[in-house]
Design an enzyme around this catalytic site. Structure first.
Site, PDB file in Angstrom:
ATOM      1  CB  CYS A   1       3.371  -0.114  -7.020  1.00 14.78           C
ATOM      2  SG  CYS A   1       3.549  -1.816  -7.599  1.00 14.78           S
TER       3      CYS A   1
ATOM      4  CD  GLU B   1       6.836  -5.591  -2.177  1.00 13.61           C
ATOM      5  OE1 GLU B   1       7.122  -4.692  -3.005  1.00 13.61           O
ATOM      6  OE2 GLU B   1       7.571  -6.558  -1.949  1.00 13.61           O
TER       7      GLU B   1
ATOM      8  N   GLY C   1       0.828  -1.206   0.000  1.00 11.86           N
ATOM      9  CA  GLY C   1       0.000   0.000   0.000  1.00 11.86           C
ATOM     10  C   GLY C   1       0.857   1.248   0.000  1.00 11.86           C
ATOM     11  CB  SER C   2      -0.058   4.718   0.700  1.00  9.43           C
ATOM     12  OG  SER C   2      -0.567   4.621   2.028  1.00  9.43           O
TER      13      SER C   2
ATOM     14  CD  GLU D   1       2.483   5.608  -5.855  1.00  3.50           C
ATOM     15  OE1 GLU D   1       2.186   5.748  -4.658  1.00  3.50           O
ATOM     16  OE2 GLU D   1       2.766   4.504  -6.356  1.00  3.50           O
TER      17      GLU D   1
ATOM     18  N   GLY E   1       2.351   2.474   5.393  1.00  2.00           N
ATOM     19  CA  GLY E   1       3.538   1.657   5.673  1.00  2.00           C
ATOM     20  C   GLY E   1       4.297   2.195   6.882  1.00  2.00           C
TER      21      GLY E   1
HETATM   22  P1  NAD Z   1      -3.339   2.481   1.478  1.00  2.00           P
HETATM   23  O1  NAD Z   1      -2.063   2.546   2.231  1.00  2.00           O
HETATM   24  O2  NAD Z   1      -4.316   3.581   1.649  1.00  2.00           O
HETATM   25  O3  NAD Z   1      -4.144   1.144   1.868  1.00  2.00           O
HETATM   26  C1  NAD Z   1      -3.550  -0.128   1.753  1.00  2.00           C
HETATM   27  C2  NAD Z   1      -4.171  -1.051   2.780  1.00  2.00           C
HETATM   28  O4  NAD Z   1      -3.840  -0.571   4.080  1.00  2.00           O
HETATM   29  C3  NAD Z   1      -5.698  -1.115   2.707  1.00  2.00           C
HETATM   30  O5  NAD Z   1      -6.122  -2.431   2.969  1.00  2.00           O
HETATM   31  C4  NAD Z   1      -6.111  -0.190   3.838  1.00  2.00           C
HETATM   32  O6  NAD Z   1      -7.381  -0.461   4.370  1.00  2.00           O
HETATM   33  C5  NAD Z   1      -5.019  -0.453   4.857  1.00  2.00           C
HETATM   34  N1  NAD Z   1      -4.826   0.623   5.846  1.00  2.00           N
HETATM   35  C6  NAD Z   1      -5.062   1.937   5.694  1.00  2.00           C
HETATM   36  N2  NAD Z   1      -4.770   2.596   6.843  1.00  2.00           N
HETATM   37  C7  NAD Z   1      -4.340   1.663   7.721  1.00  2.00           C
HETATM   38  C8  NAD Z   1      -3.876   1.714   9.081  1.00  2.00           C
HETATM   39  N3  NAD Z   1      -3.827   2.860   9.752  1.00  2.00           N
HETATM   40  N4  NAD Z   1      -3.480   0.559   9.666  1.00  2.00           N
HETATM   41  C9  NAD Z   1      -3.517  -0.614   8.989  1.00  2.00           C
HETATM   42  N5  NAD Z   1      -3.965  -0.724   7.715  1.00  2.00           N
HETATM   43  C10 NAD Z   1      -4.359   0.406   7.086  1.00  2.00           C
HETATM   44  O7  NAD Z   1      -2.952   2.261  -0.040  1.00  2.00           O
HETATM   45  P2  NAD Z   1      -3.951   2.120  -1.299  1.00  2.00           P
HETATM   46  O8  NAD Z   1      -4.485   3.461  -1.636  1.00  2.00           O
HETATM   47  O9  NAD Z   1      -4.897   1.012  -1.069  1.00  2.00           O
HETATM   48  O10 NAD Z   1      -2.932   1.624  -2.429  1.00  2.00           O
HETATM   49  C11 NAD Z   1      -2.173   2.475  -3.213  1.00  2.00           C
HETATM   50  C12 NAD Z   1      -0.719   2.424  -2.819  1.00  2.00           C
HETATM   51  O11 NAD Z   1      -0.264   1.069  -2.825  1.00  2.00           O
HETATM   52  C13 NAD Z   1       0.186   3.153  -3.791  1.00  2.00           C
HETATM   53  O12 NAD Z   1       1.141   3.906  -3.083  1.00  2.00           O
HETATM   54  C14 NAD Z   1       0.868   2.021  -4.559  1.00  2.00           C
HETATM   55  O13 NAD Z   1       2.098   2.353  -5.128  1.00  2.00           O
HETATM   56  C15 NAD Z   1       0.987   0.985  -3.491  1.00  2.00           C
HETATM   57  N6  NAD Z   1       1.183  -0.345  -4.090  1.00  2.00           N
HETATM   58  C16 NAD Z   1       2.422  -0.925  -4.032  1.00  2.00           C
HETATM   59  C17 NAD Z   1       2.651  -2.155  -4.635  1.00  2.00           C
HETATM   60  C18 NAD Z   1       4.004  -2.825  -4.595  1.00  2.00           C
HETATM   61  O14 NAD Z   1       4.089  -4.005  -4.933  1.00  2.00           O
HETATM   62  N7  NAD Z   1       5.071  -2.129  -4.212  1.00  2.00           N
HETATM   63  C19 NAD Z   1       1.605  -2.797  -5.305  1.00  2.00           C
HETATM   64  C20 NAD Z   1       0.352  -2.180  -5.347  1.00  2.00           C
HETATM   65  C21 NAD Z   1       0.155  -0.950  -4.731  1.00  2.00           C
END
Ligand code: NAD
Length: 500
Positions: A299, A265, A243-244, A399, A248
């Protein structure tokens, strides 16, 4: 709303059914009855509702996973685990068309990309890791003093808390589930609340394959509630996150409390670099795929396109022409004629449009796109957009996670290497040239977890995936993933006879 789509009956039924949580082999509602709307990004309408896990639900899921770890699952031989993983892959293949439609419906992505990228990729991942079950071994060590048999074992890390993003919902989950199961762990998966459907269907298939209850638990829900509950649970031994950067960072802080293992990731701002001696037609296709595949919600998106100055206009013309053709084929992902779909949500569309506005206001030159494509439908359609810009602009640094490309001219290898690395990210990079020596020289200088030469967005279960710098920590896929899901234990056996 679904009436306008040509869907398989199973997909129509699943997409409209209200969904529950999978805890300890049972499908149950959230403890407080809470639900989340699942939205069709192509129309903006509500498809169905899914249970929103509470902290109590997560606690029950983690307890079930902790019990399952030492139950029947913990006693299975490696070859029996391999058989189960292979059976899951076969079930994914058997239901591939259905899963692809479901993924396309939930995310908006074109059906062919869902079928041959997400779903075929998920089956391949299970097969690859099925092979590793019986081949992931420790070693016997050459001890320097005394007479000992000293060897290492690879033991499961325990309960894995997997938290995933919305852009490749099932595939990202499988990148975690397959190696975690191959090495004997149990899992609590929280898919993104935005796109939970295929992970829930995968849960059913995992049950059908015969995986024991409690080994895989699936708890869709909000990040700050269900995700945070996973991150803070003392019986979760490892967090595996996609995720973001923002989330992270929060997860690393939570993991620090009790020293959970963690792999991250995260995002990227990847350079795609075209030299003047490249096959320009191939480079145009590669640049288009780099930024418009999956609506740019990737990503690894090649969102900074560096082009050697002498071929700059030619390459830019090719991409602008391609983007305009693509726009004419923008529509609902489940329509087989669609080449580029809507963005995943209204919130995300507004974010991407905000970046486009910033590009304009900071002085980037807009060549095509730049707005909503109302002709494509009433959903969240953003036009394929191409800017010519400068490195210091926001659109060239942050991004965007949408179909927005910034093209940047360059003059020589040293210059482009330095500019390509001038980012806090380090996920991926592309190089287009007919000079292999130059390509390799540059590939070794780029700070990126993956470098594609005369290609872009290539993935395979055997090839490790992960980022340098702020793009993440650790690697998924390939044999490297196995390390992330195991602890190493040394066992010392004293072979010396006692004098007594
Ligand atoms: P996000 O961080 O908003 O959410 C990702 C996950 O984290 C979701 O399931 C969300 O519910 C959960 N989450 C959110 N806040 C949280 C918290 N406080 N505690 C625990 N979990 C929490 O990201 P997104 O908008 O879903 O995805 C987009 C991002 O993911 C982009 O930055 C993209 O580059 C990245 N991404 C990376 C890869 C990789 O392989 N490197 C692949 C796909 C997406």
């Amino acid at each position: 709303m679904l009436d306008s789509y040509d869907l398989l009956p199973a997909v129509r039924e699943f997409a409209q059914r209200e969904h529950l949580l999978l805890i300890d082999g049972e499908w149950v509602p959230a403890s407080d009855g809470g639900q989340i709307d699942v939205i069709d990004p192509a129309s903006g309408g509500v498809l169905t509702k899914v249970a929103a896990a509470t902290a109590d639900d997560v606690d029950r899921a983690v307890e079930a996973a902790a019990r399952a770890r030492h139950g029947k699952w913990g006693k299975l031989s490696a070859s029996r685990r391999a058989k189960l993983l292979w059976a899951i892959a076969d079930l994914i293949d058997q239901h591939a068309d259905e899963l692809a439609q479901l993924e396309s419906l939930d995310t908006g992505k074109p059906i062919l990309e869902a079928r041959w990228g997400d779903i075929a990729g998920a089956a391949a991942e299970f097969r690859y890791f099925a092979g590793w079950c019986t081949k992931w071994t420790g070693e016997v060590l050459p001890i320097s003093s005394g007479e000992f048999l000293t060897y290492t074992r690879r033991e499961p890390v325990g309960v894995v808390g997997a938290i995933t993003a919305w852009n490749f919902p099932m595939l990202l989950a499988v990148w975690k589930i397959a190696p975690a199961l191959a090495t004997g762990n149990t899992i609590v998966l929280k898919p993104s609340e935005v796109t939970p459907l295929t992970c829930l269907r995968l849960g059913e298939l995992i049950q059908d394959a015969g995986v024991p209850d409690g080994v895989v638990n699936i708890v869709p829900g909000y990040g700050h509630i269900a995700g945070a509950a996973i991150a803070n649970h003392p019986k979760v031994n490892k967090i595996s996150f996609t995720g973001s950067k923002r989330t992270g960072r929060q997860l690393m802080i939570a993991a620090a409390e009790d020293f959970k293992r963690i792999t991250l990731e995260l995002g990227g701002k990847s350079p795609n670099i075209v030299f003047a001696d490249a096959d320009i037609q191939a480079a145009v296709r590669g640049a288009m795929a780099g930024i418009f595949f999956n609506q740019g919600e990737v990503c690894a998106a090649g969102s900074r396109l560096f082009v050697e100055r002498s071929r700059f206009d030619e390459l830019v013309d090719g991409i602008v022409g391609g983007a305009e053709k693509l726009k004419a084929r923008q529509g609902a992902g489940v329509d087989p004629a669609t080449k580029i779909g809507p963005l995943v949500s209204k919130e995300h569309m507004d974010r991407v449009l905000g970046y486009i506005e910033k590009g304009r206001s900071e002085g980037a030159e807009l060549l095509t796109g730049g707005g909503v494509n109302a002709d494509a439908g009433s959903g969240f359609f953003v036009e394929p957009t191409v800017f010519v810009g400068k490195d210091e602009l926001t659109i060239a640094r942050e991004e965007i996670f949408g179909p927005v490309l910034t093209v940047l001219p360059f003059d020589d290898l040293d210059e482009v290497a330095e500019r390509a690395n001038r980012t806090t990210y380090g996920l991926a990079a592309g190089i287009w040239t007919s000079d292999l020596r130059r390509a390799l020289k540059l590939a070794h200088r780029l700070e990126a977890g993956t470098v594609w030469i005369n290609s872009y967005n290539m993935f395979d279960a055997s090839s490790p995936w992960g980022g340098f710098k702020q793009s993440g920590i650790g690697r998924e896929k390939g044999r490297y993933a196995l390390e992330a899901y195991t602890e190493v234990k040394s066992v010392w056996v004293n072979l010396e006879e006692s004098d007594a």
